[in-house]
Write a protein that holds these residues in place. Structure first.
Motif, PDB file in Angstrom:
ATOM      1  N   SER A  17       0.936  -1.276  -0.142  1.00  9.38           N
ATOM      2  CA  SER A  17      -0.019   0.114   0.139  1.00  9.38           C
ATOM      3  C   SER A  17       1.016   1.269  -0.075  1.00  9.38           C
ATOM      4  O   SER A  17       0.338   2.470  -0.109  1.00  9.38           O
ATOM      5  CB  SER A  17      -1.026  -0.028   1.222  1.00  9.38           C
ATOM      6  N   THR A  18       2.186   1.093   0.258  1.00  6.09           N
ATOM      7  CA  THR A  18       3.352   2.272   0.121  1.00  6.09           C
ATOM      8  C   THR A  18       4.115   2.196  -1.276  1.00  6.09           C
ATOM      9  O   THR A  18       5.051   2.918  -1.129  1.00  6.09           O
ATOM     10  CB  THR A  18       3.909   2.563   1.333  1.00  6.09           C
ATOM     11  N   SER A  19       3.835   1.537  -2.083  1.00  8.18           N
ATOM     12  CA  SER A  19       4.670   1.408  -3.223  1.00  8.18           C
ATOM     13  C   SER A  19       4.580   2.580  -4.010  1.00  8.18           C
ATOM     14  O   SER A  19       3.635   3.365  -4.070  1.00  8.18           O
ATOM     15  CB  SER A  19       4.326   0.018  -4.255  1.00  8.18           C
ATOM     16  N   TYR A  20       5.629   3.086  -4.869  1.00  8.39           N
ATOM     17  CA  TYR A  20       5.521   4.355  -5.681  1.00  8.39           C
ATOM     18  C   TYR A  20       6.675   3.858  -7.031  1.00  8.39           C
ATOM     19  O   TYR A  20       7.551   3.106  -6.691  1.00  8.39           O
ATOM     20  CB  TYR A  20       6.054   5.248  -4.895  1.00  8.39           C
ATOM     21  N   SER A  21       6.666   4.811  -7.692  1.00 12.32           N
ATOM     22  CA  SER A  21       7.832   4.867  -8.595  1.00 12.32           C
ATOM     23  C   SER A  21       8.599   5.933  -8.819  1.00 12.32           C
ATOM     24  O   SER A  21       7.798   7.336  -8.842  1.00 12.32           O
ATOM     25  CB  SER A  21       7.099   4.449 -10.231  1.00 12.32           C
ATOM     26  N   GLN A  22       9.799   6.072  -9.012  1.00 14.42           N
ATOM     27  CA  GLN A  22      10.475   7.308  -9.113  1.00 14.42           C
ATOM     28  C   GLN A  22      10.561   7.833 -10.152  1.00 14.42           C
ATOM     29  O   GLN A  22      10.670   7.111 -11.396  1.00 14.42           O
ATOM     30  CB  GLN A  22      11.858   7.269  -8.365  1.00 14.42           C
ATOM     31  N   ILE A  23      10.424   9.152 -10.626  1.00 15.22           N
ATOM     32  CA  ILE A  23      10.377   9.663 -11.974  1.00 15.22           C
ATOM     33  C   ILE A  23      11.806  10.703 -12.187  1.00 15.22           C
ATOM     34  O   ILE A  23      12.178  11.450 -11.339  1.00 15.22           O
ATOM     35  CB  ILE A  23       9.331  10.569 -12.216  1.00 15.22           C
ATOM     36  N   GLY A  24      12.410  10.144 -13.180  1.00 14.49           N
ATOM     37  CA  GLY A  24      13.859  10.534 -13.403  1.00 14.49           C
ATOM     38  C   GLY A  24      14.619  10.410 -12.218  1.00 14.49           C
ATOM     39  O   GLY A  24      14.537   9.735 -11.463  1.00 14.49           O
ATOM     40  N   LYS A  25      15.799  11.333 -12.423  1.00 15.96           N
ATOM     41  CA  LYS A  25      16.912  11.092 -11.284  1.00 15.96           C
ATOM     42  C   LYS A  25      16.607  12.035 -10.180  1.00 15.96           C
ATOM     43  O   LYS A  25      15.949  12.950 -10.251  1.00 15.96           O
ATOM     44  CB  LYS A  25      18.173  11.436 -11.988  1.00 15.96           C
ATOM     45  N   THR A  26      17.346  11.652  -8.920  1.00 10.95           N
ATOM     46  CA  THR A  26      17.180  12.551  -7.911  1.00 10.95           C
ATOM     47  C   THR A  26      18.014  13.805  -8.018  1.00 10.95           C
ATOM     48  O   THR A  26      19.039  13.867  -8.555  1.00 10.95           O
ATOM     49  CB  THR A  26      17.971  11.739  -6.553  1.00 10.95           C
ATOM     50  N   ARG A  31      21.047  19.120  -0.014  1.00  7.70           N
ATOM     51  CA  ARG A  31      19.639  18.898   0.000  1.00  7.70           C
ATOM     52  C   ARG A  31      19.310  18.295  -1.294  1.00  7.70           C
ATOM     53  O   ARG A  31      19.849  18.507  -2.321  1.00  7.70           O
ATOM     54  CB  ARG A  31      18.801  20.116   0.075  1.00  7.70           C
ATOM     55  N   PHE A  32      18.315  17.139  -1.376  1.00 10.71           N
ATOM     56  CA  PHE A  32      18.196  16.479  -2.491  1.00 10.71           C
ATOM     57  C   PHE A  32      16.705  16.311  -2.844  1.00 10.71           C
ATOM     58  O   PHE A  32      15.672  16.319  -1.629  1.00 10.71           O
ATOM     59  CB  PHE A  32      18.482  15.082  -2.609  1.00 10.71           C
ATOM     60  N   THR A  33      16.061  16.573  -3.768  1.00 14.35           N
ATOM     61  CA  THR A  33      14.531  16.457  -4.248  1.00 14.35           C
ATOM     62  C   THR A  33      14.192  15.260  -5.140  1.00 14.35           C
ATOM     63  O   THR A  33      15.197  14.867  -6.101  1.00 14.35           O
ATOM     64  CB  THR A  33      14.233  17.734  -5.124  1.00 14.35           C
ATOM     65  N   SER A  34      13.186  14.553  -5.044  1.00 15.57           N
ATOM     66  CA  SER A  34      12.897  13.446  -5.599  1.00 15.57           C
ATOM     67  C   SER A  34      11.514  13.665  -6.250  1.00 15.57           C
ATOM     68  O   SER A  34      10.646  14.204  -5.621  1.00 15.57           O
ATOM     69  CB  SER A  34      13.009  12.330  -4.868  1.00 15.57           C
ATOM     70  N   ARG A  35      10.894  13.286  -7.275  1.00 17.07           N
ATOM     71  CA  ARG A  35       9.672  13.109  -7.650  1.00 17.07           C
ATOM     72  C   ARG A  35       9.261  11.555  -8.015  1.00 17.07           C
ATOM     73  O   ARG A  35       9.861  10.717  -8.671  1.00 17.07           O
ATOM     74  CB  ARG A  35       9.570  13.809  -9.403  1.00 17.07           C
TER      75      ARG A  35
END
Length: 278
Positions: A89-98, A108-112
């Protein structure tokens, strides 16, 4: 010097060997349990590349990660059979690179990420927390920011599902401070809104402006300057929808259509606001 037992007697070499063997066995058992949990986390990724990266980062052996071609993983990656529902119930897919948003005195790092539709508010919150914790573990940063989107939404602008910040005081701007880190969550109600299927590509619509007697048609999706206007057509002009584009603006969708006017005379093609259609 030999060790002593509870009665103060010296331990024999046989007893020492037994104790050492028991200690190694307990350590291996604890490691195996941790490794199995980490493997279940990584197997939640359906994309093989993401799964392999997760295993490398968490130190999961290849034979437990489904990435070793010579061995079959002993842990099922069938999420419907997973005993821990939190992983599913908490799975997700990262879009692009960090994205590295560091500055002189703070990392500081950002993820989508994309969160599948159909989850409850608590599940969306848990997904954001999981993504923030995993990125923090990967980067050991001073501050982490995660933008979450619905499947199919543009992922370059405002988040349509939610945002997580893992930083001192839960604030992105406090990255350089020594305050305790915490996770702050903001969920966009747009995630729970029903999709707008009132019109689709190929439908015929009527152009209608509520304050003017005409509608401007632009050659560009995002600009309505004079140089961009291809035509000004009267209210009631019929048109066919060629394309629909949208982006989240707060808790609403900002929608525009690429259209081609139809009827007698010159036909024009360009972009109009959804609010200028009926």
């Amino acid at each position: 010097m030999l060790g002593r037992n509870a009665d103060g007697m010296a331990l024999s070499m046989t007893e020492i060997r037994l104790l050492v063997s028991l200690s190694i066995s307990l350590t291996f058992t604890a490691f195996a349990a941790s490794s199995d949990f980490d493997a279940r986390v990584c197997l939640a990724y359906t994309d093989s590349k993401d799964r392999k990266n997760c295993c490398n980062e968490l130190g999961v052996p290849a034979d437990k990660c489904g990435t070793d071609n010579t061995h079959q993983s002993p842990i099922s990656n069938d999420l419907s059979k997973e005993s821990d529902p939190t992983i599913q119930s908490t799975s997700y897919s990262q879009i692009g690179k960090t994205e590295d948003s560091s500055w002189a005195i703070a990392r500081r790092f950002t993820s989508r990420i994309v969160i599948p539709l159909g989850r409850s508010r608590e599940e969306v919150k848990a997904t954001l927390e999981r993504a923030a914790k995993e990125l923090m573990k990967k980067t050991n940063a001073d501050a982490i920011m995660v933008f979450a989107y619905r499947l199919g939404d543009p992922t370059t602008g405002m988040y349509s599902a939610g945002q997580a910040i893992y930083a001192p005081n839960g604030k992105w701007g406090d990255a350089a401070t020594n305050s305790p880190k915490k996770i702050s969550i903001d969920i966009n109600n747009l995630y729970f809104a029903l999709p707008d299927h009132t019109v689709k590509t190929g439908d015929t619509i009527s152009l209608q402006n509520s304050t003017n007697t005409y509608v401007y048609i632009s050659t560009k999706y995002g600009s309505w300057h004079d140089i961009d206007i291809v035509a000004r057509v009267p209210n009631g002009t019929k048109a066919i929808i060629l394309e629909r584009k949208f982006e989240p603006i707060g808790e609403e969708e900002f929608v525009r259509y690429r259209i081609r006017t139809i009827g007698s005379g010159t036909n024009y093609e360009g972009w109009v606001h959804k609010s200028d259609t009926r």
